[in-house]
Design a protein around this motif. Structure first.
Motif, PDB file in Angstrom:
ATOM      1  N   VAL A 174      80.209 -68.405  11.249  1.00 53.51           N
ATOM      2  CA  VAL A 174      81.035 -68.454  12.451  1.00 53.51           C
ATOM      3  C   VAL A 174      82.475 -68.158  12.062  1.00 53.51           C
ATOM      4  CG1 VAL A 174      81.864 -69.885  14.362  1.00 53.51           C
ATOM      5  CG2 VAL A 174      79.526 -70.183  13.508  1.00 53.51           C
ATOM      6  N   ASP A 175      83.065 -67.157  12.716  1.00 55.40           N
ATOM      7  CA  ASP A 175      84.509 -66.992  12.591  1.00 55.40           C
ATOM      8  C   ASP A 175      85.096 -67.303  13.967  1.00 55.40           C
ATOM      9  OD1 ASP A 175      84.401 -64.688  14.190  1.00 55.40           O
ATOM     10  OD2 ASP A 175      84.385 -63.331  12.483  1.00 55.40           O
ATOM     11  N   ASP A 176      86.357 -67.095  14.155  1.00 57.43           N
ATOM     12  CA  ASP A 176      86.968 -67.553  15.404  1.00 57.43           C
ATOM     13  C   ASP A 176      86.483 -66.812  16.644  1.00 57.43           C
ATOM     14  OD1 ASP A 176      88.307 -65.216  14.723  1.00 57.43           O
ATOM     15  OD2 ASP A 176      90.233 -65.929  15.458  1.00 57.43           O
ATOM     16  N   ARG A 177      85.910 -65.605  16.515  1.00 56.51           N
ATOM     17  CA  ARG A 177      85.497 -64.828  17.695  1.00 56.51           C
ATOM     18  C   ARG A 177      84.033 -64.394  17.698  1.00 56.51           C
ATOM     19  NH1 ARG A 177      88.404 -64.727  22.240  1.00 56.51           N
ATOM     20  NH2 ARG A 177      87.389 -62.784  22.685  1.00 56.51           N
ATOM     21  N   SER A 178      83.246 -64.749  16.665  1.00 54.67           N
ATOM     22  CA  SER A 178      81.861 -64.299  16.643  1.00 54.67           C
ATOM     23  C   SER A 178      80.975 -65.210  15.803  1.00 54.67           C
ATOM     24  CB  SER A 178      81.770 -62.865  16.126  1.00 54.67           C
ATOM     25  OG  SER A 178      82.155 -62.803  14.770  1.00 54.67           O
ATOM     26  N   VAL A 179      79.672 -65.070  16.052  1.00 53.78           N
ATOM     27  CA  VAL A 179      78.647 -65.767  15.283  1.00 53.78           C
ATOM     28  C   VAL A 179      77.770 -64.693  14.661  1.00 53.78           C
ATOM     29  CG1 VAL A 179      76.602 -67.245  15.436  1.00 53.78           C
ATOM     30  CG2 VAL A 179      78.617 -67.774  16.798  1.00 53.78           C
ATOM     31  N   HIS A 180      77.466 -64.835  13.371  1.00 52.95           N
ATOM     32  CA  HIS A 180      76.583 -63.894  12.693  1.00 52.95           C
ATOM     33  C   HIS A 180      75.352 -64.664  12.222  1.00 52.95           C
ATOM     34  CE1 HIS A 180      75.872 -60.783   9.285  1.00 52.95           C
ATOM     35  NE2 HIS A 180      75.107 -60.562  10.328  1.00 52.95           N
ATOM     36  N   LEU A 181      74.172 -64.227  12.673  1.00 53.95           N
ATOM     37  CA  LEU A 181      72.905 -64.836  12.286  1.00 53.95           C
ATOM     38  C   LEU A 181      72.180 -63.885  11.345  1.00 53.95           C
ATOM     39  CD1 LEU A 181      71.728 -65.954  15.838  1.00 53.95           C
ATOM     40  CD2 LEU A 181      72.921 -67.334  14.139  1.00 53.95           C
ATOM     41  N   LYS A 182      71.687 -64.429  10.248  1.00 48.68           N
ATOM     42  CA  LYS A 182      71.000 -63.607   9.257  1.00 48.68           C
ATOM     43  C   LYS A 182      69.876 -64.444   8.669  1.00 48.68           C
ATOM     44  CE  LYS A 182      71.903 -60.826   5.203  1.00 48.68           C
ATOM     45  NZ  LYS A 182      72.896 -60.327   4.276  1.00 48.68           N
ATOM     46  N   GLY A 183      68.690 -63.889   8.599  1.00 49.41           N
ATOM     47  CA  GLY A 183      67.587 -64.661   8.055  1.00 49.41           C
ATOM     48  C   GLY A 183      66.293 -63.893   8.001  1.00 49.41           C
ATOM     49  N   LYS A 184      65.215 -64.658   7.903  1.00 52.77           N
ATOM     50  CA  LYS A 184      63.888 -64.054   7.787  1.00 52.77           C
ATOM     51  C   LYS A 184      62.880 -64.956   8.484  1.00 52.77           C
ATOM     52  CE  LYS A 184      60.684 -62.145   4.466  1.00 52.77           C
ATOM     53  NZ  LYS A 184      60.434 -61.793   3.087  1.00 52.77           N
ATOM     54  N   THR A 185      62.064 -64.357   9.338  1.00 55.55           N
ATOM     55  CA  THR A 185      60.995 -65.089  10.009  1.00 55.55           C
ATOM     56  C   THR A 185      59.659 -64.679   9.404  1.00 55.55           C
ATOM     57  OG1 THR A 185      60.760 -63.415  11.735  1.00 55.55           O
ATOM     58  CG2 THR A 185      62.244 -65.248  12.184  1.00 55.55           C
ATOM     59  N   ASN A 186      58.657 -65.530   9.608  1.00 52.65           N
ATOM     60  CA  ASN A 186      57.337 -65.240   9.060  1.00 52.65           C
ATOM     61  C   ASN A 186      56.297 -65.625  10.097  1.00 52.65           C
ATOM     62  OD1 ASN A 186      55.255 -64.602   7.346  1.00 52.65           O
ATOM     63  ND2 ASN A 186      55.366 -66.508   6.205  1.00 52.65           N
ATOM     64  N   LEU A 187      55.840 -64.639  10.841  1.00 53.65           N
ATOM     65  CA  LEU A 187      54.779 -64.855  11.818  1.00 53.65           C
ATOM     66  C   LEU A 187      53.526 -64.159  11.298  1.00 53.65           C
ATOM     67  CD1 LEU A 187      56.804 -64.177  15.058  1.00 53.65           C
ATOM     68  CD2 LEU A 187      56.002 -66.380  14.234  1.00 53.65           C
ATOM     69  N   VAL A 188      52.544 -64.945  10.922  1.00 48.58           N
ATOM     70  CA  VAL A 188      51.334 -64.393  10.326  1.00 48.58           C
ATOM     71  C   VAL A 188      50.177 -64.638  11.277  1.00 48.58           C
ATOM     72  CG1 VAL A 188      49.809 -64.465   8.330  1.00 48.58           C
ATOM     73  CG2 VAL A 188      52.244 -64.877   8.048  1.00 48.58           C
ATOM     74  N   GLY A 189      49.413 -63.590  11.554  1.00 47.28           N
ATOM     75  CA  GLY A 189      48.280 -63.708  12.448  1.00 47.28           C
ATOM     76  C   GLY A 189      46.987 -64.071  11.748  1.00 47.28           C
TER      77      GLY A 189
END
Length: 155
Positions: free
Chosen positions: A77-92
């Motif tokens: 989070v900076d004063d004017r934005s949010v940055h989301l970064k990651g990894k999801t794992n949806l396995v069927g």
């Protein structure tokens, strides 16, 4: 500009704003979507985010299904934005994907905020596939530029 090039520009805009292949015939559309796996990205808006605001507070809710643990997502989070970064794992498991509307894998997204927020008071919670961020407005007195007094060099 020739008419074919102009039509392709309109097609590109329609696809971008409608979020689908607008000009693909109805019967072929599902087949085209099946053949192109969804890759979460900033352009497609993954994860989807809602922002709710009050006078002094923002509540950002990001839909991030498939996180195995909260540490699988980084929030900046900076004063004017949010940055989301990651990894999801949806396995069927034994199933193969027939239709995919949200992706699995790495993602990165930056969200502009409606006003400046404090970086020292942030609350984050992940529950049942949703990330909740509570941010607080930067007070007006902190937003004003501060006048800097300049001394003469020879003083």
């Amino acid at each position: 500009m020739d008419s074919w090039k102009q039509m392709m520009e309109w097609k590109k805009f329609a696809d971008q704003y409608l979020g689908q292949n607008f000009f693909t015939p109805y019967g072929q559309q599902d087949e085209a979507q099946r053949n192109q796996p969804a890759e979460p990205s900033e352009e497609k808006g993954f994860p989807a985010v809602n922002i709710y605001e009050s006078d002094n507070e923002l509540l950002c809710i990001a839909a991030i299904p498939g996180l195995e643990k909260a540490a699988d997502v980084d929030v900046y989070v900076d004063d004017r934005s949010v940055h989301l970064k990651g990894k999801t794992n949806l396995v069927g498991g034994k199933y193969r994907i027939a239709k995919q509307e949200f992706g699995s894998g790495s993602f990165s997204r930056e969200i502009e905020l409606p006003y400046r927020v404090r970086s020292d008071a942030i609350q984050a919670t992940y529950k049942k596939g949703f990330l909740y961020l509570r941010l607080y407005r930067l007070p007006a007195d902190r937003q004003k530029p501060k006048k800097v007094d300049i001394r003469r060099f020879d003083d």
